[in-house]
Design an enzyme around this catalytic site. Structure first.
Site, mmCIF file in Angstrom:
data_model
loop_
_atom_site.group_PDB
_atom_site.id
_atom_site.type_symbol
_atom_site.label_atom_id
_atom_site.label_comp_id
_atom_site.label_asym_id
_atom_site.label_seq_id
_atom_site.Cartn_x
_atom_site.Cartn_y
_atom_site.Cartn_z
ATOM 1 C CG ASP A 151 -0.212 0.129 2.534
ATOM 2 O OD1 ASP A 151 0.786 -0.602 2.719
ATOM 3 O OD2 ASP A 151 -0.623 0.941 3.385
ATOM 4 C CD GLU B 13 4.362 0.710 6.741
ATOM 5 O OE1 GLU B 13 5.260 1.030 7.541
ATOM 6 O OE2 GLU B 13 3.899 1.505 5.893
#
Length: 470
Positions: free
Chosen positions: A86, A179
């Site tokens: 991400d 994350e």
């Protein structure tokens, strides 16, 4: 496939995580954005194409794979490599248009999509990249190098290792979602990912091995106001937006990311919304020291209590979620993990440097370091100064956050001088380190603003003070 090719492929996928969707019905919601599955499926297939086994894409968008040990090496410790898919929700990650600058000249970089400049004066490390190929965003989106560069590095390394035929133990690969919103490790399956130890490729400069991180938490303040007609508001109205501003003003001005570095903790206001009736403030809280970190969380709780006492119970509510802890608590029990990484870096011919946060770590890694620096807070500690006096590598002593040159110079002179002191019950004698030197790392002025301190007039002042001390 070259690492650049992989990287440019990965950044074409929109994988922005969504902080507002990171929880659902009081539980974590992973992934926070379904778009992360698009890249996850590509990585799943790539692992299979490389010949890895136990390749798995979970319902929560975690990707795992195993490069089995070479026959006869099954007894070796299994190592893992991890990165995240991400990108941060702070800025768009959709329709990325990379700018590729071959043979970069080391100067300011124009981002053509926005007209913004990446200035060497703001990012001095840019100058060290002269002659290389530089890949940047065009300025309209994030590039996504955090951490698609890590993914590209891992898979290229795996491909090269397979092609080399070098023997190895089990090597696990793991790619995580979310994350950037603090949930990447929440559902990571350690019962499946059987590595004895693992490295996350999500770092900074070449040669860096980070074995300490912030203790981290998120904090959400919700403020409920009392909205009445302005003509009848006296002693009745509670303006939620103004309470939000008041709350922010009660936090230390200089303890924000714009004014801190290294181990220095901070409160970071990431989002603020509101009107008279209601308002929200979203923060992330960071500190390396566990006790200081917990004290920061208590500061937020005390603000909640103080404002409720002032404006009425229920005006301010606070939800704190602890995200992760400083990994040093575990790493210091297993220093060989750091030793292996630094030895590997040394064998490539790269220089390995370290910010000496804890003097007791020096004996474990001294044979593979070519440079150390002592941080802006540690520089005031006598144990750090005496430890540096026994080193045989250049050691930079940073000025403290106050910008006080005297503290830095005293620490430098102490490090250059011989000492005899007790260290873990043993008497230690040092000859002094003639390579100890100063580092001007900026300061915070009386208004709480970060300022540089490496201009000509600063150097003149430093030389003047040094002459008087010497």
């Amino acid at each position: 496939m070259r690492v650049e090719e992989r990287f440019l492929t990965y950044v074409s996928y929109w994988t922005t995580s969504d902080e507002e969707n990171s929880t659902k019905d009081g539980a974590v919601n992973i992934p926070s954005s379904d778009r992360q599955f698009a890249l996850a499926k590509v990585l799943e297939q790539e692992l299979k194409d490389l010949g890895l086994t136990r390749v798995r894409l979970t319902d929560h968008c975690y990707v795992y794979g195993l490069l089995p040990a070479t026959p006869g090496y099954e007894h070796k410790k299994a190592v893992g490599f991890i990165s995240h898919m991400d990108t941060a929700p702070d800025y768009s990650g959709e329709n990325v248009k990379p700018q590729i600058i071959k043979n970069y000249d080391g100067g300011d970089v124009l981002l053509p999509g926005s007209g913004a400049l990446l200035k060497v004066s703001d990012f001095p490390s840019l100058a060290s990249l002269a002659g290389r190929t530089l890949i940047t965003t065009d300025g309209t989106t994030l590039l996504g190098a955090d951490d698609k560069a890590g993914i590209a590095e891992i898979l290229t390394a795996v491909e090269q290792l397979i092609a080399s035929g070098k023997p190895h133990g089990d090597i696990w690969v793991g790619f995580t979602p979310d994350e950037e919103v603090g949930n990447g490790a929440e559902l990571f399956d350690l019962d499946y990912f059987k590595a004895d130890f693992a490295y996350t490729l999500d770092g900074d400069y070449e040669g860096e091995v980070a074995y300490e991180n912030f203790n981290a938490a998120s904090a959400l303040f919700t403020i409920t106001g009392v909205n009445v007609h302005p003509g009848e508001a006296k002693d009745i109205m509670v303006n939620a937006a103004l309470v939000a501003c008041e709350l922010q003003s009660m936090l230390p001005e200089a303890e924000t990311p714009a004014h801190t570095e290294g181990r220095e903790g901070f409160y970071h206001l990431t989002d603020m919304k509101g009107d008279v009736a209601s308002a929200t403030l979203s923060y992330i809280v960071r500190d390396h020291d566990k006790q200081t970190f917990l004290a920061r969380l208590d500061t937020l709780r005390n603000l909640e209590a103080a404002l409720n006492q002032k404006y009425g119970e229920g005006t301010v509510s606070l939800v704190i979620k602890e995200s992760y802890s400083n990994m040093l608590e575990v790493i210091e029990k297993h220093p060989y993990v750091v030793d292996i990484a630094k030895k590997a870096i040394s064998e490539t011919g790269l220089f390995s440097a370290d910010e000496m946060l804890y003097p007791e770590n020096w004996p474990y890694i001294s044979d593979i370091l070519s440079y150390v620096a002592v941080g802006a807070r540690s520089v005031e500690d006598q144990q750090h100064r005496m430890t540096v006096s026994g080193m045989d590598v250049p050691a930079g002593m940073k000025n403290p956050t106050s910008g006080d040159f005297s503290v830095m110079l005293n620490s430098c002179i102490a490090a250059q001088s011989p000492h005899t002191f007790l260290y873990r019950g043993y008497e230690v004698s040092t000859d002094g380190n003639p390579l100890a030197h100063t580092i001007l790392r900026g300061a915070v002025n009386k208004h709480g603003n970060a300022i540089p301190n490496y201009h000509y007039e600063d150097l003149e002042l430093l030389l003047e003070k040094y002459s008087k001390l010497n």
